[in-house]
Design a protein around this motif. Structure first.
Motif, short mmCIF file in Angstrom:
data_model
loop_
_atom_site.label_atom_id
_atom_site.label_comp_id
_atom_site.label_asym_id
_atom_site.label_seq_id
_atom_site.Cartn_x
_atom_site.Cartn_y
_atom_site.Cartn_z
N UNK A 159 0.68 -1.11 0.39
CA UNK A 159 0.34 -0.03 0.34
C UNK A 159 0.57 0.96 -0.48
N UNK A 160 1.73 1.63 0.88
CA UNK A 160 2.72 2.33 0.95
C UNK A 160 3.32 2.63 -0.90
N UNK A 161 3.91 1.92 -1.59
CA UNK A 161 4.75 1.57 -2.21
C UNK A 161 3.71 1.99 -3.10
N UNK A 162 2.39 1.76 -3.79
CA UNK A 162 1.50 2.34 -4.62
C UNK A 162 1.37 3.69 -3.95
N UNK A 163 0.73 4.43 -3.18
CA UNK A 163 0.75 5.44 -2.61
C UNK A 163 1.93 6.47 -3.23
N UNK A 164 3.05 6.11 -2.87
CA UNK A 164 4.58 6.58 -3.42
C UNK A 164 4.73 6.57 -4.77
N UNK A 165 4.39 5.90 -5.09
CA UNK A 165 4.28 5.70 -6.99
C UNK A 165 3.25 6.49 -7.61
N UNK A 166 2.30 6.09 -6.91
CA UNK A 166 1.30 6.79 -7.99
C UNK A 166 1.45 8.45 -8.30
N UNK A 167 1.01 8.89 -9.90
CA UNK A 167 1.01 9.57 -10.51
C UNK A 167 -0.08 10.85 -9.90
N UNK A 168 -0.25 12.08 -10.23
CA UNK A 168 -1.33 12.84 -10.15
C UNK A 168 -2.98 12.65 -10.62
N UNK A 169 -2.87 11.58 -11.66
CA UNK A 169 -4.07 10.39 -11.36
C UNK A 169 -4.16 9.42 -10.66
N UNK A 170 -3.46 9.04 -9.80
CA UNK A 170 -3.68 7.78 -9.00
C UNK A 170 -3.07 6.88 -9.66
N UNK A 171 -2.51 6.92 -11.02
CA UNK A 171 -2.13 5.72 -11.51
C UNK A 171 -0.97 5.36 -11.16
N UNK A 172 -0.81 4.06 -11.00
CA UNK A 172 1.20 3.28 -10.85
C UNK A 172 1.43 2.64 -12.03
N UNK A 173 2.77 2.93 -12.95
CA UNK A 173 2.67 2.59 -14.13
C UNK A 173 3.55 1.99 -13.80
N UNK A 174 3.32 0.52 -13.02
CA UNK A 174 4.66 -0.56 -13.12
C UNK A 174 3.94 -2.05 -12.63
N UNK A 175 4.37 -2.68 -13.58
CA UNK A 175 3.67 -4.38 -13.60
C UNK A 175 4.04 -5.02 -12.35
N UNK A 176 3.17 -6.05 -12.10
CA UNK A 176 2.81 -6.86 -11.22
C UNK A 176 3.78 -7.78 -10.67
N UNK A 177 5.58 -7.90 -11.81
CA UNK A 177 6.44 -8.08 -10.63
C UNK A 177 7.58 -7.32 -10.87
N UNK A 178 7.30 -5.85 -11.54
CA UNK A 178 8.38 -4.46 -10.78
C UNK A 178 7.71 -4.53 -9.24
N UNK A 179 6.07 -4.14 -9.03
CA UNK A 179 5.99 -4.16 -7.53
C UNK A 179 6.16 -4.78 -6.64
N UNK A 180 5.92 -6.36 -7.14
CA UNK A 180 7.21 -7.39 -6.19
C UNK A 180 8.73 -7.29 -5.81
#
Length: 224
Positions: A159-180
């Protein structure tokens, strides 16, 4: 070969350079290089020797360790205006890099050779204060990382990583592997968690991206 434009961009991104004495500014401008890394390019590998102090003008790199089983553990990222503080450790200790680094996007660096770095550390109060302040931040970040890995559950780390990585539109431009890789897990587990969160309306999962639908829920831990 460096251009006046590159030098000006470096000074604009790192205002401390303006505080150099005339001699130190001449030294820095005469020796600094400006390497460009395309996305996916290797900045340095584990146990490489360190030849330069690296300052990021534009782009982003990720610094990580790889386990024997092939899992990545993110240590930190370096964005525009930041420095790769592991280079500080290596230049001060004379040892090799204890981690690896790759460019996540096209990245422009300012690279001060080791001899220039050491001379500025000896003679420039402004440079020495900047470097040591960054080094202190690295140690603080390392303790935060140890605490998170040791005590924070995976759901909280993701959850913390998603919040940090999200752009101004709330989109995280990463694959599941990159998040892992970012949170020290495996793709299958991350996909399962994201699927559960999508079912409850916290996120919307798309190909190559995750849309945050409920930032407050992720921030406060209101997760299934």
């Amino acid at each position: 070969m460096q251009s006046a434009h590159q030098v000006e961009r470096w000074i604009e991104r790192f205002p401390l350079v303006r505080n150099f004495s005339a001699n130190h500014l001449q030294l820095a401008r005469g020796t600094v290089g400006f390497p460009i890394l395309e996305a996916g390019a290797i900045a340095y590998e584990l146990q490489d020797s360190c030849a330069n102090y690296l300052m990021c003008i534009d782009g982003r790199t990720r610094v990580f360790r790889m386990s024997e089983s092939g899992r990545e553990m993110l240590i930190y990222k370096v964005g525009a205006g930041g420095t790769c503080v592991l280079t500080t450790q290596c230049l001060l200790s004379g040892g090799g890099f204890p981690a690896q680094s790759i460019a996540e996007a096209r990245t422009e660096l300012a690279a001060l050779p080791a001899d220039t770095f050491r001379q500025l550390m000896r003679e420039s109060d402004a440079f020495r204060d900047f470097v040591l302040d960054d080094y202190t931040k690295l140690l603080t970040g390392m303790f935060d990382l140890v605490e998170e890995v040791a005590f924070a559950p995976l759901e909280q780390r993701l959850a913390r990583r998603l919040l940090v990585e999200a752009d101004a539109d709330g989109i995280v431009w990463k694959t599941h592997q990159q998040l892992a890789s970012d949170v020290g897990s495996v793709r299958e587990v991350i996909s399962r968690l994201l699927g559960e969160w999508a079912d409850t309306g916290l996120v919307e999962v798309r190909r190559g991206q995750v849309q945050l639908m409920d930032r407050a829920g992720l921030a406060t831990g209101r997760m299934p």
